[in-house]
Enzyme design. Sequence first.
Site, PDB file in Angstrom:
ATOM      1  N   HIS A  75       0.841  -1.191   0.000  1.00 30.03           N
ATOM      2  CA  HIS A  75       0.000   0.000   0.000  1.00 30.03           C
ATOM      3  C   HIS A  75       0.882   1.248   0.000  1.00 30.03           C
ATOM      4  O   HIS A  75       1.904   1.271   0.687  1.00 30.03           O
ATOM      5  CB  HIS A  75      -0.860   0.043   1.272  1.00 30.03           C
ATOM      6  N   GLU A 112       8.975  -0.776   3.740  1.00 27.26           N
ATOM      7  CA  GLU A 112       9.645   0.500   3.489  1.00 27.26           C
ATOM      8  C   GLU A 112      11.034   0.518   4.123  1.00 27.26           C
ATOM      9  O   GLU A 112      11.988   1.011   3.511  1.00 27.26           O
ATOM     10  CB  GLU A 112       8.780   1.649   4.005  1.00 27.26           C
ATOM     11  N   ASP A 126      26.856   0.531  -6.393  1.00 28.32           N
ATOM     12  CA  ASP A 126      26.939   1.263  -7.661  1.00 28.32           C
ATOM     13  C   ASP A 126      28.075   2.282  -7.650  1.00 28.32           C
ATOM     14  O   ASP A 126      28.833   2.398  -8.615  1.00 28.32           O
ATOM     15  CB  ASP A 126      25.608   1.962  -7.946  1.00 28.32           C
TER      16      ASP A 126
END
Length: 157
Positions: A75, A112, A126
């Site tokens: 959600h 989250e 990265d």
Amino acid sequence: MSLTHFDAQGQAHMVDVSDKPETAREAVAEGMVIMAPETLALAQGGAAKGDVMGVARLAGIMGAKRTSDLIPLCHPLPITRVSVDLAADPALPGIRVTAMVKTAGKTGVEMEALTAVSTACLTVYDMLKAAQKDMRIEGIRLLSKTGGKSGAFHAAP
């Protein structure tokens, strides 16, 4: 135990939280990026791309905010706080990442917090991959969560 993201026919669906009360919710997750000591030194200030840990912190915060865009059945939540901490740990050697997410809502913020950690770890990778391609992202897990019907959870050490 039944899984909440499947209906009686086994079809994936978004859980209906309409009738759940809003409660204060918090989740904390962790993970780490394991690297060579020389790569860790770059992450602590010697990287040509700049502030590795600062950029990763921002990426983690952004990842938490975009979780429902990445995980199909999550959600969208009104997140009220996200903190992402990155700490160099020469004993690994590597970087430990911890994220805490808060909301007042009808469903928790575990995904989250986990997404914040994952995104921060991927950003560290990265930014440092030119120096070391065999870094490892490990140990991403939920440490704790509070709020909601299921109550508090605290991972074993």
